[in-house]
Design a protein around this motif. Structure first.
Motif, PDB file in Angstrom:
ATOM      1  N   HIS A  47       0.818  -1.219   0.000  1.00 13.12           N
ATOM      2  CA  HIS A  47       0.000   0.000   0.000  1.00 13.12           C
ATOM      3  C   HIS A  47       0.854   1.274   0.000  1.00 13.12           C
ATOM      4  CE1 HIS A  47      -3.338  -2.685   0.648  1.00 13.12           C
ATOM      5  NE2 HIS A  47      -2.777  -3.152   1.740  1.00 13.12           N
ATOM      6  N   GLN A  48       2.089   1.176  -0.492  1.00 12.20           N
ATOM      7  CA  GLN A  48       3.011   2.314  -0.490  1.00 12.20           C
ATOM      8  C   GLN A  48       2.474   3.475  -1.321  1.00 12.20           C
ATOM      9  OE1 GLN A  48       6.388   2.333   0.857  1.00 12.20           O
ATOM     10  NE2 GLN A  48       6.312   4.514   0.423  1.00 12.20           N
ATOM     11  N   PHE A 149       9.897  -4.768   3.899  1.00  8.57           N
ATOM     12  CA  PHE A 149       8.554  -4.903   4.446  1.00  8.57           C
ATOM     13  C   PHE A 149       7.553  -4.911   3.298  1.00  8.57           C
ATOM     14  CE2 PHE A 149       4.555  -2.943   5.783  1.00  8.57           C
ATOM     15  CZ  PHE A 149       4.186  -3.816   6.800  1.00  8.57           C
ATOM     16  N   LYS A 150       6.685  -5.910   3.283  1.00  5.38           N
ATOM     17  CA  LYS A 150       5.689  -6.028   2.218  1.00  5.38           C
ATOM     18  C   LYS A 150       4.276  -5.814   2.753  1.00  5.38           C
ATOM     19  CE  LYS A 150       4.967  -7.012  -2.180  1.00  5.38           C
ATOM     20  NZ  LYS A 150       5.564  -6.211  -3.254  1.00  5.38           N
ATOM     21  N   GLU A 151       3.869  -6.672   3.702  1.00  7.00           N
ATOM     22  CA  GLU A 151       2.534  -6.578   4.275  1.00  7.00           C
ATOM     23  C   GLU A 151       2.573  -6.896   5.761  1.00  7.00           C
ATOM     24  OE1 GLU A 151      -0.983  -7.728   1.723  1.00  7.00           O
ATOM     25  OE2 GLU A 151       0.532  -9.096   0.936  1.00  7.00           O
ATOM     26  N   ALA A 152       1.567  -6.397   6.476  1.00  5.17           N
ATOM     27  CA  ALA A 152       1.569  -6.520   7.939  1.00  5.17           C
ATOM     28  C   ALA A 152       0.774  -7.719   8.465  1.00  5.17           C
ATOM     29  CB  ALA A 152       1.019  -5.238   8.557  1.00  5.17           C
ATOM     30  N   HIS A 153      -0.142  -8.231   7.678  1.00  2.00           N
ATOM     31  CA  HIS A 153      -1.068  -9.256   8.174  1.00  2.00           C
ATOM     32  C   HIS A 153      -0.398 -10.446   8.876  1.00  2.00           C
ATOM     33  CE1 HIS A 153      -4.434 -12.041   8.378  1.00  2.00           C
ATOM     34  NE2 HIS A 153      -3.681 -12.922   7.762  1.00  2.00           N
ATOM     35  N   PRO A 154       0.704 -11.002   8.344  1.00  2.00           N
ATOM     36  CA  PRO A 154       1.289 -12.190   8.992  1.00  2.00           C
ATOM     37  C   PRO A 154       1.788 -11.956  10.414  1.00  2.00           C
ATOM     38  CG  PRO A 154       2.127 -11.930   6.759  1.00  2.00           C
ATOM     39  CD  PRO A 154       1.418 -10.664   7.102  1.00  2.00           C
ATOM     40  N   PHE A 155       1.841 -10.701  10.851  1.00  2.00           N
ATOM     41  CA  PHE A 155       2.448 -10.391  12.146  1.00  2.00           C
ATOM     42  C   PHE A 155       1.425  -9.970  13.199  1.00  2.00           C
ATOM     43  CE2 PHE A 155       5.163  -9.522   8.522  1.00  2.00           C
ATOM     44  CZ  PHE A 155       6.175 -10.441   8.764  1.00  2.00           C
ATOM     45  N   GLU A 175       1.820   0.370   9.600  1.00  2.00           N
ATOM     46  CA  GLU A 175       1.059  -0.738   9.016  1.00  2.00           C
ATOM     47  C   GLU A 175       0.991  -1.929   9.979  1.00  2.00           C
ATOM     48  OE1 GLU A 175      -0.684  -0.870   6.134  1.00  2.00           O
ATOM     49  OE2 GLU A 175      -0.261   1.275   6.001  1.00  2.00           O
ATOM     50  N   LEU A 176       2.087  -2.203  10.660  1.00  2.00           N
ATOM     51  CA  LEU A 176       2.106  -3.318  11.614  1.00  2.00           C
ATOM     52  C   LEU A 176       1.157  -3.068  12.774  1.00  2.00           C
ATOM     53  CD1 LEU A 176       5.952  -3.883  11.547  1.00  2.00           C
ATOM     54  CD2 LEU A 176       4.253  -5.640  10.978  1.00  2.00           C
TER      55      LEU A 176
END
Length: 322
Positions: A47-48, A149-155, A175-176
């Motif tokens: 979402h950059q 950093f690509k996406e926050a969902h996995p964390f 985002e995280l």
């Protein structure tokens, strides 16, 4: 051997801009890219949003039209794909350049993992995004450590440390936190970096003030362990529980590759030796374009100004051949 007038190594915006200018000069140009076009932008966070306006990202005199003043990653990917199609740029994607050597006839042999090419001119536009700056601390090579950093969902619901205090770190931390991670930012500076995007800093500072994100200034990471991170702050050693680490410590040019070609560099700045009025390096016939010309200072050249290097190079070659 495949003969080309010019070969551009790197298919980012600045490399593509150089290819367009050389093609308009009447040259048979090939772009060789180890990923796909604008591979660095593809690797940006999903979402950059760009710092620059869409107009300042344009190449080849093709308008980049967006509703928003500042385009996002997906819009940029669409735009650059369209530029390649409309300008009919010859791109060999997923092909890695392994060596460039000068031949006795002053042409260059460009060896890739798939073929060998001959060219009168080579433009190196490889950027720096593939070479992270490592901290040189124990545990930095653990699987839990990421430099992108690509996406926050996995964390979600995980203890995450973000190392650094500039744009990439701040964006990742926000985002995280949105995705439900327990975020701690460790930054060796004593205050917020002045380079942080002004429309992002108030949001980040609010999250810190409300303790949604834990922010530690003057923090120097000493070691990354399987279940914790150890850092020093004002003479005290601290350890916090941790599941994942994003070491957003910046990137640098591929110095060994440049040196293998014979391009010298300034040891202090990391800048490849080149003439700023032509972008030609100390190796006659080899030019550089884009952020690689800034050396280790990634805040000196961006797409906005690096996209103009192609015109400089094309004019220099035209003058040389007259």
């Amino acid at each position: 051997m495949n003969k080309k007038d010019a070969i551009v190594v790197g298919g980012g915006p600045c490399g593509l801009a150089a290819a367009i200018c050389l093609k308009e000069l009447g040259k048979d140009v090939l772009v060789i890219e180890k990923g796909n076009i604008v591979n660095a932008i593809y690797r940006y966070p999903t979402h950059q949003t760009f710092f620059s306006s869409s107009q300042k990202l344009e190449i080849g005199n093709i308008p980049f039209v967006t509703v928003e003043h500042k385009p996002n990653r997906n819009q940029a990917l669409t735009y650059y794909r369209e530029v390649v199609k409309r300008k009919a740029i010859n791109v060999n994607a997923y092909e890695k350049v392994e060596s460039i050597t000068k031949k006795k006839d002053n042409d260059f042999s460009v060896q890739t993992d798939k073929a060998e090419y001959q060219s009168s001119y080579v433009i190196v536009a490889t950027g720096y995004y593939d070479q992270p700056n490592y901290m040189g601390i124990p545990g930095e090579d653990l699987d839990k450590v990421f430099h992108y950093f690509k996406e926050a969902h996995p964390f979600f619901n995980k203890d995450v440390v973000v190392i650094g205090g500039k744009n990439s770190s701040v964006d990742a931390a926000i985002e995280l936190e949105k995705a439900g991670a327990n975020v701690t930012v460790l930054y060796r500076g004593e205050e917020y970096s002045k380079s942080v995007k002004p429309w992002i800093l108030p949001q980040f500072d609010s999250l810190v003030r409300h303790e949604n994100i834990q922010m530690e200034f003057n923090a120097n990471v000493q070691e990354i362990r399987e279940t914790s991170v150890v850092y020093e702050k004002e003479g005290q050693i601290k350890e916090i529980a941790n599941d994942f680490v994003f070491a957003m410590t910046g990137y640098h040019p591929d110095h060994p590759f440049l040196q293998s070609i014979g391009i010298k560099k300034d040891e202090k700045t990391g800048k490849p030796e080149h003439h700023p009025e032509t972008m030609e390096t100390n190796v006659e016939g080899i030019y550089i374009a884009g952020v690689i010309a800034a050396g280790n200072n990634a805040n000196e050249i961006f797409i906005e100004n690096g996209r103009h290097h192609g015109e400089v190079i094309a004019n220099a070659i035209k003058e040389k051949e007259q």
